[in-house]
Write a protein that holds these residues in place. Structure first.
Motif, PDB file in Angstrom:
ATOM      1  N   PHE A  62       9.407   7.593  -1.212  1.00 35.06           N
ATOM      2  CA  PHE A  62       8.279   7.299  -2.096  1.00 35.06           C
ATOM      3  C   PHE A  62       7.219   8.393  -2.024  1.00 35.06           C
ATOM      4  O   PHE A  62       6.632   8.762  -3.042  1.00 35.06           O
ATOM      5  CB  PHE A  62       7.674   5.935  -1.731  1.00 35.06           C
ATOM      6  CG  PHE A  62       6.815   5.353  -2.794  1.00 35.06           C
ATOM      7  CD1 PHE A  62       7.374   4.762  -3.914  1.00 35.06           C
ATOM      8  CD2 PHE A  62       5.436   5.419  -2.690  1.00 35.06           C
ATOM      9  CE1 PHE A  62       6.573   4.241  -4.905  1.00 35.06           C
ATOM     10  CE2 PHE A  62       4.626   4.894  -3.673  1.00 35.06           C
ATOM     11  CZ  PHE A  62       5.193   4.301  -4.788  1.00 35.06           C
ATOM     12  N   SER A  63       6.982   8.936  -0.841  1.00 32.04           N
ATOM     13  CA  SER A  63       6.016  10.005  -0.677  1.00 32.04           C
ATOM     14  C   SER A  63       6.458  11.270  -1.413  1.00 32.04           C
ATOM     15  O   SER A  63       5.643  11.946  -2.049  1.00 32.04           O
ATOM     16  CB  SER A  63       5.815  10.289   0.807  1.00 32.04           C
ATOM     17  OG  SER A  63       4.949  11.368   0.997  1.00 32.04           O
ATOM     18  N   LYS A  64       7.748  11.600  -1.324  1.00 30.04           N
ATOM     19  CA  LYS A  64       8.258  12.793  -2.014  1.00 30.04           C
ATOM     20  C   LYS A  64       8.190  12.633  -3.530  1.00 30.04           C
ATOM     21  O   LYS A  64       7.905  13.581  -4.244  1.00 30.04           O
ATOM     22  CB  LYS A  64       9.706  13.073  -1.610  1.00 30.04           C
ATOM     23  CG  LYS A  64       9.898  13.362  -0.148  1.00 30.04           C
ATOM     24  CD  LYS A  64       9.494  14.757   0.181  1.00 30.04           C
ATOM     25  CE  LYS A  64       9.837  15.017   1.651  1.00 30.04           C
ATOM     26  NZ  LYS A  64       9.234  16.200   2.153  1.00 30.04           N
ATOM     27  N   ILE A  65       8.462  11.421  -4.012  1.00 32.48           N
ATOM     28  CA  ILE A  65       8.468  11.191  -5.461  1.00 32.48           C
ATOM     29  C   ILE A  65       7.054  11.177  -6.036  1.00 32.48           C
ATOM     30  O   ILE A  65       6.798  11.768  -7.081  1.00 32.48           O
ATOM     31  CB  ILE A  65       9.196   9.866  -5.791  1.00 32.48           C
ATOM     32  CG1 ILE A  65      10.687  10.002  -5.499  1.00 32.48           C
ATOM     33  CG2 ILE A  65       8.978   9.453  -7.237  1.00 32.48           C
ATOM     34  CD1 ILE A  65      11.456   8.702  -5.614  1.00 32.48           C
ATOM     35  N   THR A  66       6.118  10.491  -5.349  1.00 28.46           N
ATOM     36  CA  THR A  66       4.786  10.297  -5.915  1.00 28.46           C
ATOM     37  C   THR A  66       3.754  11.319  -5.454  1.00 28.46           C
ATOM     38  O   THR A  66       2.736  11.488  -6.113  1.00 28.46           O
ATOM     39  CB  THR A  66       4.260   8.896  -5.549  1.00 28.46           C
ATOM     40  OG1 THR A  66       4.133   8.798  -4.130  1.00 28.46           O
ATOM     41  CG2 THR A  66       5.164   7.813  -6.087  1.00 28.46           C
ATOM     42  N   GLY A  67       3.977  11.945  -4.301  1.00 22.71           N
ATOM     43  CA  GLY A  67       2.994  12.872  -3.773  1.00 22.71           C
ATOM     44  C   GLY A  67       1.922  12.199  -2.927  1.00 22.71           C
ATOM     45  O   GLY A  67       1.037  12.861  -2.389  1.00 22.71           O
ATOM     46  N   ILE A  68       1.985  10.867  -2.785  1.00 23.79           N
ATOM     47  CA  ILE A  68       1.056  10.142  -1.922  1.00 23.79           C
ATOM     48  C   ILE A  68       1.438  10.450  -0.477  1.00 23.79           C
ATOM     49  O   ILE A  68       2.613  10.614  -0.158  1.00 23.79           O
ATOM     50  CB  ILE A  68       1.130   8.628  -2.204  1.00 23.79           C
ATOM     51  CG1 ILE A  68       0.776   8.344  -3.660  1.00 23.79           C
ATOM     52  CG2 ILE A  68       0.204   7.851  -1.277  1.00 23.79           C
ATOM     53  CD1 ILE A  68       1.017   6.906  -4.088  1.00 23.79           C
ATOM     54  N   SER A  69       0.456  10.491   0.416  1.00 24.90           N
ATOM     55  CA  SER A  69       0.731  10.870   1.797  1.00 24.90           C
ATOM     56  C   SER A  69       1.711   9.892   2.457  1.00 24.90           C
ATOM     57  O   SER A  69       1.735   8.702   2.144  1.00 24.90           O
ATOM     58  CB  SER A  69      -0.563  10.935   2.612  1.00 24.90           C
ATOM     59  OG  SER A  69      -1.015   9.640   2.929  1.00 24.90           O
ATOM     60  N   THR A  73       1.633   5.713   2.476  1.00 20.54           N
ATOM     61  CA  THR A  73       2.806   5.026   1.944  1.00 20.54           C
ATOM     62  C   THR A  73       3.404   4.095   2.989  1.00 20.54           C
ATOM     63  O   THR A  73       3.770   2.960   2.682  1.00 20.54           O
ATOM     64  CB  THR A  73       3.860   6.057   1.486  1.00 20.54           C
ATOM     65  OG1 THR A  73       3.251   6.954   0.569  1.00 20.54           O
ATOM     66  CG2 THR A  73       5.025   5.384   0.816  1.00 20.54           C
TER      67      THR A  73
END
Length: 148
Positions: free
Chosen positions: A36-43, A47
């Motif tokens: 999820f972090s890689k897809i959205t860019g959220i830390s 996440t």
């Protein structure tokens, strides 16, 4: 377990089950938060916290019913992605993409009987199989006794 065997056996069962569930939850958090972090860019940290708190909140709110509903929705999304994703992949890359991808990026893992295939089986496949099978045999106990 306590009724059929003893309190000591019951406590050992609880320790094993708690450890298994804790490790399973940790693996799910690590994998899910990374993707999820890689897809959205959220830390990754944010996440992970959100992914850990959300199930706790809906479980406290609705109990076991929320877990059953969540499992239904997860299974439904898996089926939807497979039914939509496989035709899209086959139409854009062809069926060869699936079979070529089974050997890994380098293509060295295409055979179970090669040196690299046996390495993967011994280091990942067999331990994972044992862990998954032991988890299911550990959860076959009910209030009326164990079915091991």
């Amino acid at each position: 377990m306590r009724e059929k065997y003893s309190k000591r056996c019951h406590n050992l069962y609880l320790i094993e089950s708690f450890g298994l569930q804790t490790m399973s939850f940790a693996v799910q958090l690590l994998a899910g938060a990374t993707i999820f972090s890689k897809i959205t860019g959220i830390s990754f940290t944010a996440t992970t916290i959100v992914m850990a708190v959300c199930p706790l909140l809906y479980t406290f709110a609705s109990g076991i019913r929320s877990s059953i509903v969540t499992d239904f929705w997860k299974m439904l999304w898996i089926v939807i992605v497979l039914l939509l994703g496989l035709p899209i992949m086959f139409s854009s890359a062809g069926p060869d993409a699936l079979f070529n991808g089974l050997g890994g990026i380098t293509g060295d893992f295409g055979s179970l009987f090669s040196a690299t295939g046996i390495m993967v089986a011994l280091s990942f496949g067999i331990p994972t199989t044992i862990g998954l099978l032991s988890g299911t045999s550990g959860t076959r106990c009910s209030g009326s006794g164990c079915f091991v």
